[in-house]
Design a protein around this motif. Structure first.
Motif, mmCIF file in Angstrom:
data_model
loop_
_atom_site.group_PDB
_atom_site.id
_atom_site.type_symbol
_atom_site.label_atom_id
_atom_site.label_comp_id
_atom_site.label_asym_id
_atom_site.label_seq_id
_atom_site.Cartn_x
_atom_site.Cartn_y
_atom_site.Cartn_z
ATOM 1 N N GLY A 1 -36.062 12.518 -2.941
ATOM 2 C CA GLY A 1 -34.924 11.869 -3.577
ATOM 3 C C GLY A 1 -33.618 12.578 -3.282
ATOM 4 N N ILE A 2 -32.517 11.855 -3.463
ATOM 5 C CA ILE A 2 -31.176 12.403 -3.291
ATOM 6 C C ILE A 2 -30.299 11.918 -4.435
ATOM 7 N N VAL A 3 -29.500 12.824 -4.980
ATOM 8 C CA VAL A 3 -28.505 12.495 -6.001
ATOM 9 C C VAL A 3 -27.140 12.872 -5.447
ATOM 10 N N ALA A 4 -26.226 11.925 -5.422
ATOM 11 C CA ALA A 4 -24.857 12.156 -4.954
ATOM 12 C C ALA A 4 -23.902 11.842 -6.088
ATOM 13 N N SER A 5 -23.049 12.802 -6.434
ATOM 14 C CA SER A 5 -22.131 12.603 -7.544
ATOM 15 C C SER A 5 -20.843 13.376 -7.301
ATOM 16 N N GLN A 6 -19.903 13.237 -8.227
ATOM 17 C CA GLN A 6 -18.621 13.907 -8.105
ATOM 18 C C GLN A 6 -18.644 15.366 -8.564
ATOM 19 N N HIS A 7 -19.791 15.865 -8.953
ATOM 20 C CA HIS A 7 -19.917 17.279 -9.333
ATOM 21 C C HIS A 7 -21.261 17.795 -8.858
ATOM 22 N N LEU B 1 -19.183 17.988 -17.481
ATOM 23 C CA LEU B 1 -18.671 18.697 -16.310
ATOM 24 C C LEU B 1 -17.365 18.122 -15.782
ATOM 25 N N GLU B 2 -17.128 16.864 -16.026
ATOM 26 C CA GLU B 2 -15.867 16.196 -15.671
ATOM 27 C C GLU B 2 -15.344 15.469 -16.910
ATOM 28 N N PRO B 3 -15.001 16.137 -17.983
ATOM 29 C CA PRO B 3 -14.703 15.441 -19.240
ATOM 30 C C PRO B 3 -13.482 14.543 -19.170
ATOM 31 N N TRP B 4 -12.621 14.753 -18.186
ATOM 32 C CA TRP B 4 -11.443 13.876 -18.042
ATOM 33 C C TRP B 4 -11.777 12.579 -17.324
ATOM 34 N N ASN C 1 -34.116 9.073 3.261
ATOM 35 C CA ASN C 1 -32.963 8.900 2.383
ATOM 36 C C ASN C 1 -31.783 9.733 2.872
ATOM 37 N N THR C 2 -30.568 9.212 2.627
ATOM 38 C CA THR C 2 -29.332 9.892 2.999
ATOM 39 C C THR C 2 -28.363 9.817 1.829
ATOM 40 N N GLY C 3 -27.576 10.877 1.623
ATOM 41 C CA GLY C 3 -26.543 10.874 0.588
ATOM 42 C C GLY C 3 -25.252 11.453 1.125
ATOM 43 N N ALA C 4 -24.124 10.860 0.718
ATOM 44 C CA ALA C 4 -22.819 11.304 1.217
ATOM 45 C C ALA C 4 -21.767 11.143 0.149
ATOM 46 N N CYS C 5 -20.748 12.013 0.221
ATOM 47 C CA CYS C 5 -19.667 12.023 -0.771
ATOM 48 C C CYS C 5 -18.317 12.132 -0.077
ATOM 49 N N GLU C 6 -17.272 11.670 -0.755
ATOM 50 C CA GLU C 6 -15.908 11.787 -0.271
ATOM 51 C C GLU C 6 -15.564 13.249 0.035
ATOM 52 N N VAL C 7 -14.987 13.461 1.206
ATOM 53 C CA VAL C 7 -14.667 14.809 1.659
ATOM 54 C C VAL C 7 -13.641 15.480 0.754
ATOM 55 N N MET C 8 -12.642 14.724 0.284
ATOM 56 C CA MET C 8 -11.514 15.311 -0.426
ATOM 57 C C MET C 8 -11.724 15.459 -1.935
ATOM 58 N N MET C 9 -12.877 15.067 -2.451
ATOM 59 C CA MET C 9 -13.173 15.358 -3.856
ATOM 60 C C MET C 9 -13.849 16.724 -3.895
ATOM 61 N N PRO C 10 -13.159 17.771 -4.376
ATOM 62 C CA PRO C 10 -13.650 19.139 -4.163
ATOM 63 C C PRO C 10 -15.002 19.435 -4.781
ATOM 64 N N TRP C 11 -15.339 18.826 -5.913
ATOM 65 C CA TRP C 11 -16.603 19.133 -6.566
ATOM 66 C C TRP C 11 -17.751 18.237 -6.098
ATOM 67 N N ALA C 12 -17.456 17.131 -5.432
ATOM 68 C CA ALA C 12 -18.478 16.141 -5.102
ATOM 69 C C ALA C 12 -19.472 16.685 -4.087
#
Length: 532
Positions: free
Chosen positions: A26-32, A63-66, A515-526
């Motif tokens: 499995g893979i989990v991709a998120s902003q943190h 972790l991202e309360p805002w 399976n593959t997972g990817a995140c936005e490059v410019m979101m520092p925590w992702a």
């Protein structure tokens, strides 16, 4: 038409990469990254993608309360292995006792955040208790667990509770986010206590020192601990519901207990949009799903089929034209016209995550408080951040999306599932009105242009989201920028950490058991994390 370059203190555009991860697990991709790790820990413990989603959703609220939290709203696409794709809607709605007179239009000006509505006196629809809408995220997660979960609810909340006990680590990005809202956070005593120093200063990581600063989130930890034992329904019809309503009413909100008691997340049949051999499943109402369908219909009617490989200037022009057309329709006609109408046609700081497990169960989930830090109001009894969903409504009367009691909010979010030739992808993004253009382009790069998920996430994009001009990534080839400038008022804007000029897409995909997972490059925590 014109091509304009934004001013910058940066000498040259940096080229960054955040490579996709691959795994037969499995893979989990998120902003943190820590939230992604928590999701993988659930998978390793025997949970499925939907168990992991429960843990990740609550962890992101810590972790991202805002960006999000249980008192937010959103929607998800659920794609069980071998089963039909489902949509789950848990958007916010206006209180039943909302009074339109609480939101008088200012003499001039526009809203201070996100949307170009006419200004309301004191920004009452943007900040403070009157900006808070009835939440849906806790109901959505509860409904997902009830239908598809396999692990105990209480066990899945433990990682979020532990993260809240530890407190949020304030690094440069957290300090920047808090500083960006310090003035509005200082207006609410409980938000000020939680996030600011001496009621006005943002805690900041040292320039060179490694000293550790953490926010005190003990009250939130206690609340999540209560919810773990009492169950998700307690958020709407139990002790926690009564605490939330009492806190909100003390600050001036119109939300009452029956607003929470009557709230239900809704399972829906998704839109199934056929496009050039692909099927794209999207949320059907009060999201950007119908706008995506309009955009793809425009492409099919007006453009030649694309070639495989990197998109060319003609592709970007076609995307821009289709997005402009779809947004004109959306902004003129979409909204919840009457409270209780369940079938209207279907606009954060927001967070998105996507999960695929070893068996192929998949999920694309977006949750939001709307603005960064929502209404900039904290419930003192629970430590939870409140949304500002009322800002989604147009404060001018007589329009499809005009503010009104009991109405559902018209959200910008656009989680999708895309299928073509044996490849399935779960795609979504955060970023307000910029979400749809990002999701559409990533989906088209994967389906129309046969790019890998890694290639798609790193390919420069444009943003066309209802404004008079379009934005184009400075990394686009010069001939593409020239072609755009000949057809549109085009502003060349580099991708950067701050401000995030474009949306933050996050996706997972599956083909032939890989399976593959990817995140936005410019979101520092992702980050995407794979099972070992």
């Amino acid at each position: 038409m014109a091509l304009t370059y934004t001013q910058s203190n940066v000498s040259r555009q940096a080229v960054l990469q955040k490579p996709a991860v691959e795994s037969q697990g499995g893979i989990v991709a998120s902003q943190h990254r820590r939230a992604s790790e928590i999701g993988v820990e659930v998978l390793n413990a025997g949970g499925n993608a939907y168990d992991a989603a429960v843990a990740v959703s609550f962890a992101l609220g810590v972790l991202e309360p805002w960006m999000s939290g249980p008192f937010g709203g959103g929607a998800m696409m659920v794609a069980p292995a071998g089963g039909p794709v489902q949509a789950l809607y848990y958007g916010m709605r206006a209180p039943k006792r909302l009074q339109i007179t609480d939101y008088p239009l200012a003499a001039d000006g526009h809203a201070s955040d996100l949307f170009p509505w006419k200004a309301v006196e004191g920004d009452r629809n943007v900040h403070g208790a009157l900006a808070v809408a009835v939440p849906g995220t806790a109901a959505g997660i509860t409904a997902l667990h009830a239908r598809h979960g396999t692990m105990p609810w209480a066990e899945l909340l433990q990682p979020a509770i532990a993260a809240a006990r530890e407190g949020l680590l304030v690094d440069w990005y957290a300090g920047l986010m808090i500083a960006s809202r310090a003035e509005v956070l200082s207006r609410d005593p409980d938000a000020s206590t939680m996030f600011l120093l001496d009621g006005k200063w943002a805690p900041m990581a040292g320039w060179t020192a490694l000293a550790e600063t953490r926010l005190n989130m003990q009250r939130m930890a206690d609340t999540l601990g209560h919810l773990a034992v009492a169950g998700g329904d307690d958020f709407y019809r139990g002790d926690l519901a009564r605490m939330l309503v009492s806190d909100l009413q003390a600050k001036g909100s119109r939300i009452a207990l029956d607003d929470l008691e009557s709230y239900q997340a809704q399972w829906q049949d998704p839109l199934a949009i056929g496009h050039r051999g692909a099927t794209i499943f999207a949320t059907p109402f009060l999201t950007a799903g119908p706008t995506l369908a309009r955009m793809l219909a425009h492409l099919s009617a007006h453009d030649m089929p694309p070639e495989a490989g990197a998109p060319r200037g003609s592709d970007y022009i076609g995307w821009a034209q289709a997005l402009q057309s779809a947004y004109l329709d959306r902004l003129a006609n979409d909204g919840d016209p009457e409270p209780g109408n369940e079938h209207p046609q279907a606009p954060s700081c927001t967070t998105h995550f996507a999960i695929v497990d070893r068996a192929g169960n998949m999920l694309s989930m977006t949750q939001t408080l709307l603005s960064a830090f929502g209404a900039a109001v904290v419930s003192p009894s629970t430590g939870l951040m409140m949304n500002n969903g009322i800002m989604w409504f147009d404060p001018e009367p007589g329009r499809p999306n005009s503010i009104g009691p009991g109405k559902r909010c018209l959200m910008n979010i656009c989680p999708i599932i895309a299928d073509k030739d044996g490849t399935r992808a779960a795609i979504g993004a955060s970023g307000g009105r910029k979400i749809l253009p990002a999701v559409a382009q990533i989906a088209l790069m994967v389906t129309d242009h046969a790019l890998s998920l890694n290639q798609a996430i790193h390919t420069p994009r444009i943003d066309v989201s209802g404004g008079p001009s379009i934005m184009a990534d400075a990394l686009l080839p010069y001939e593409v920028l020239q072609a755009l400038g000949e057809r549109f008022d085009t502003v060349v804007v580099p991708r950067s950490f701050s401000p995030l000029a474009y949306a933050c897409p996050i996706a997972v995909s599956r083909r032939a058991g890989m399976n593959t997972g990817a995140c936005e490059v410019m979101m520092p925590w992702a980050d995407a994390v794979a099972q070992g």
